[in-house]
Design an enzyme around this catalytic site. Structure first.
Site, PDB file in Angstrom:
ATOM      1  N   ASP B 105      94.352  -5.293  52.653  1.00 43.44           N
ATOM      2  CA  ASP B 105      94.666  -5.751  54.030  1.00 43.44           C
ATOM      3  C   ASP B 105      93.963  -4.742  54.948  1.00 43.44           C
ATOM      4  O   ASP B 105      94.397  -4.806  56.144  1.00 43.44           O
ATOM      5  CB  ASP B 105      96.328  -5.934  54.350  1.00 43.44           C
ATOM      6  CG  ASP B 105      97.107  -4.484  54.041  1.00 43.44           C
ATOM      7  OD1 ASP B 105      96.126  -3.542  53.673  1.00 43.44           O
ATOM      8  OD2 ASP B 105      98.003  -4.468  54.162  1.00 43.44           O
ATOM      9  N   GLU B 106      93.070  -4.013  54.794  1.00 45.41           N
ATOM     10  CA  GLU B 106      92.491  -3.015  55.648  1.00 45.41           C
ATOM     11  C   GLU B 106      91.007  -3.039  55.374  1.00 45.41           C
ATOM     12  O   GLU B 106      90.477  -3.175  54.381  1.00 45.41           O
ATOM     13  CB  GLU B 106      93.110  -1.763  55.378  1.00 45.41           C
ATOM     14  CG  GLU B 106      93.168  -0.836  56.455  1.00 45.41           C
ATOM     15  CD  GLU B 106      93.826   0.709  55.887  1.00 45.41           C
ATOM     16  OE1 GLU B 106      93.343   1.483  56.207  1.00 45.41           O
ATOM     17  OE2 GLU B 106      94.774   0.407  54.920  1.00 45.41           O
TER      18      GLU B 106
END
Lengths: 375, 403
Positions: B105-106
């Protein structure tokens, strides 16, 4: 026993049989060589139970007898003796062999020949006559493809099939297969299929001298053995029990691309590529490029994360679409090394289907090799 | 070097956002994604209302439930998260090919070639991700990765309210040191509790104090890392956005909620971890030649042992049996284990020697391919080996980590 034998003959004979010695066996006598008088000659024998080799050398026999002595001791000693007569005298009471040559006197402690595994005589009448040079070439072109994996005993062997006057040898390690056909000068009058350890055949081709002589192959009933015999050498090997893969269905019948190139040129490129490829799983890439008029090129390349890269181009006649295919470079080198014709053809379909290598103008040999493939 | 434009993007409470999408009834509620408390599970992600109650990621689920008995526990669906993560990364790649995905998610983006300023770009990206995937995200921007990442963290922490922060914080070029100045040293990459404590003993608590500290002194105290800390504290970082994040090893580890000394269960865990590592190798079309295990004892001391195989592998069985051998070489019966991990390195693209006919190995490979396909379609537990289904066997569960 008392015999006189030339140092040269004795050294030669010991060199031949020593390959069958089992130096680290639990059976001490297997580390020994049997030395016995035999119908006017001296017989030297060694066996590791899987394979036995005997060699007969000329000798002057004054007294019959037999003894076994440690192979390493007698071989090392004889190798240092002068090129002269060697007199072997056995003291049966102490089982000690006295080796005398010039001023040199050595006593070697032996083991009772009764403990040596028996090597029963062969009925040579029943054998198949083979031409030594042809048979050695067959072994050389096939045996290297056998497996060295102890877990696959059948593949450690070479299939030998005889039907009428046609003799076929095949060996495979599951990744490649070599098949060689040969026609006997006269029909053997029988059919047989036998799997012989590749190690024994390789040894046979090493010890049998070239020349016009014949070799007799004999398979005695119910003994599970095959015996090869020339006038002064005999090799006995265990036969491997099992079913050999049906090699005929393995050879592809069709191809899309046929590449004809110099065997020596491709071999040289492979040897160079192997220097790099051996550091990276032996992968060599062949990029087969076809141009118009069938004038093409085979780009041979290897790369290794650590060592570097190697690239080579070999001229070729390419019939069909181009293809990039990867092989184990050792496999490729090994087959190219045994092909005698100046040119070879490589038949391919896809990069994950087998390639077929044939010597150009020689239908007796075919080699099938599976590629290496990603994923 | 020209001034770079770097964005750091982070999906807000990613797992929870996905769960809310799939089950709108969860919206606005305090819930956590993770393992069940009776299986000693931990919080993988928690919704913003749950955060208000003091619940944090990596907290044991049992503790989270003590803090908030009404907390809704939702089991993780990593397969779903993976699909949505891929969709987000695809959107980001449309903005720039220079993208470094840090985790599910990054990501970092290098947008130096675009004419707009970072503020504008961040807003556009945030809007596009929200519109196309329905997922909220926060962004930090600066001239380098270090400050962009910290800006994002600071931006999110400034947001108040019950919903996702949807923060955007841009640090203008030249203002890096000024921005970092008041922040505690722990904000800087590579400074953990230990180093922060030692710095505090030396009277250094903020980034500005660290940036102003004598370099020779820092080097005498911390070695080469001392110089790096000072540079970072001043907002200097020239590390590039790494497009190809070269994977050097693949590993899985598990921290037991309670130290485990039962060999059968430890071996079962090794079996599990080996299968996960092998699955990840296969899904990345990789094979590895070195198998490693890691064991952490209750006193936090850590042991690793590794062995290099004759042939690279991506098969569960090979990794497992090798891991077992290594395990028995360092574990004495009865000795409790806090963490256990299995890893494979020496990664390479698998060039396999194809066989002339199918061997057992080939059959095993095809079986695994088929199993992987089933798992891809129906989830990781859809198909398992029979020995995994021993009746009455409760599987030790805990915090899982991937590297």
């Amino acid at each position: 026993m008392k015999v006189s034998v030339s140092q040269q003959h004795l050294a030669h004979g010991l060199g031949i049989v020593s390959r069958a010695v089992a130096p680290r066996s639990t059976l001490p006598v297997l580390a020994n060589v049997l030395i016995a008088t035999d119908e006017g000659r001296l017989r030297l024998s060694a066996t590791n139970l899987e394979m036995g080799i005997s060699c007969w050398v000329p000798a002057e026999i004054s007294e019959e007898g037999a003894i076994t002595v440690p192979a390493r001791t007698i071989s090392d000693l004889v190798a240092t003796l002068p090129n002269d007569k060697v007199v072997l005298t056995l003291d049966e009471r102490s089982m000690t062999l006295n080796v005398r040559s010039g001023q040199s006197v050595t006593d070697i402690k032996g083991i009772d020949p009764q403990e040596f595994p028996p090597m029963p005589p062969v009925d040579l009448e029943d054998g198949v006559e083979l031409n030594v040079a042809d048979f050695k070439e067959m072994i050389q072109q096939v045996a290297f493809s056998a497996s060295v994996d102890e877990a696959r005993p059948v593949l450690q062997g070479v299939l030998l099939s005889l039907a009428g006057s046609e003799l076929v040898m095949a060996a495979t390690d599951g990744f490649r297969i070599s098949i060689k056909k040969s026609v006997l000068s006269s029909s053997a009058g029988k059919s047989l299929n036998v799997i012989i350890p590749a190690r024994a055949l390789t040894e046979l081709s090493r010890i049998v001298a070239d020349g016009g002589q014949m070799i007799t192959m004999h398979i005695p009933r119910d003994r599970g053995q095959v015996i090869f015999h020339t006038k002064d050498i005999e090799l006995v090997s265990q036969i491997i029990d099992g079913n050999f893969p049906d090699y005929k269905v393995i050879v592809p019948r069709t191809f899309k691309t046929r590449t004809v190139t110099s065997a020596a040129g491709l071999l040289k490129a492979c040897k160079q590529a192997e220097i790099i490829a051996r550091e990276s799983n032996n992968i060599v890439r062949l990029n087969i490029l076809s141009n118009s008029d069938q004038i093409g090129t085979v780009e041979v390349s290897a790369q290794s994360e650590e060592t570097g890269t190697n690239e080579n181009k070999v001229d070729a006649t390419v019939d069909g679409p181009g293809l990039a295919i990867a092989f184990n470079v050792r496999f490729l080198r090994e087959v190219l090394e045994v092909i005698k014709s100046p040119n070879i053809s490589l038949e391919t379909n896809m990069n994950n289907t087998p390639g077929v290598i044939r010597p150009l103008g020689d239908d007796s040999y075919v080699h099938v090799i599976m590629p290496m493939h990603m994923g | 070097m020209a001034v770079r434009k770097i964005l750091h993007i982070d999906l807000d409470a990613f797992f929870c956002s996905v769960e809310e999408q799939m089950n709108p009834a969860l919206r606005g509620k305090a819930f956590a994604v993770g393992g069940r408390p009776d299986q000693r599970g931990v919080v993988a992600s928690c919704s913003y209302p749950a955060r208000k109650a003091g619940i944090r990621s990596a907290m044991p689920m049992s503790q989270a439930l003590r803090l908030l008995p009404a907390l809704i526990v939702v089991p993780a669906r990593h397969h779903e998260y993976g699909k949505r993560s891929d969709a987000v990364m695809a959107i980001l790649r449309n903005w720039t090919p220079i993208l470094e995905q840090v985790s599910v998610d990054e990501a970092f983006l290098d947008l130096s070639d675009l004419p707009e300023d970072l503020e504008t770009l961040a807003k556009k990206i945030q809007t596009e991700v929200q519109q196309k995937t329905g997922l909220p995200c926060s962004l930090g921007g600066a001239v380098n990765k270090l400050v962009a990442k910290i800006a994002n963290d600071v931006g999110k922490s400034r947001s108040a309210g019950n919903g996702p922060p949807r923060a955007i914080l841009i640090v203008p070029p030249g203002k890096e040191a000024e921005f970092l100045a008041p922040l505690p040293v722990k904000t800087i990459w590579g400074i953990g509790d230990k180093t922060a404590n030692r710095l505090a003993e030396l009277g250094i608590k903020t980034a500005s104090q660290l940036a102003a500290a004598d370099e020779e002194f820092l080097i005498s105290q911390f070695g080469k890392f001392g110089r790096m800390m000072k540079q970072s504290a001043a907002g200097h970082d020239d590390s590039p956005v790494m497009v190809e994040h070269a994977v050097k090893s693949i590993s899985q580890e598990i921290t037991f909620e309670r130290d485990l000394a039962d060999r059968e269960r430890l071996i079962q865990t090794l079996h599990d971890l080996s299968a996960q590592v092998a699955f990840r190798l296969r899904s990345n079309s990789l094979e590895g030649s070195t198998v490693r295990i890691k064991i952490r004892w209750p006193d936090f001391s850590t042991h690793t042992r590794q062995v290099t195989l004759a042939q690279a592998t991506c098969q569960d069985g090979v990794i497992f049996s090798t891991a077992c051998g290594l395990f028995d070489s360092i574990w004495a019966p009865g000795r409790p284990v806090r963490l256990i991990g299995v890893g494979v390195s020496g990664l390479q693209t698998p060039f396999r020697q194809l066989p002339l006919w199918d061997s057992m190995d080939e059959k095993e490979r095809r079986l695994l391919t088929a199993v992987d396909e089933v798992r891809e379609k129906f989830g990781k537990t859809a198909i398992q080996r029979g020995d995994q289904l021993k009746p009455g066997f409760s599987h030790p569960d805990g915090k899982r980590g991937q590297h």
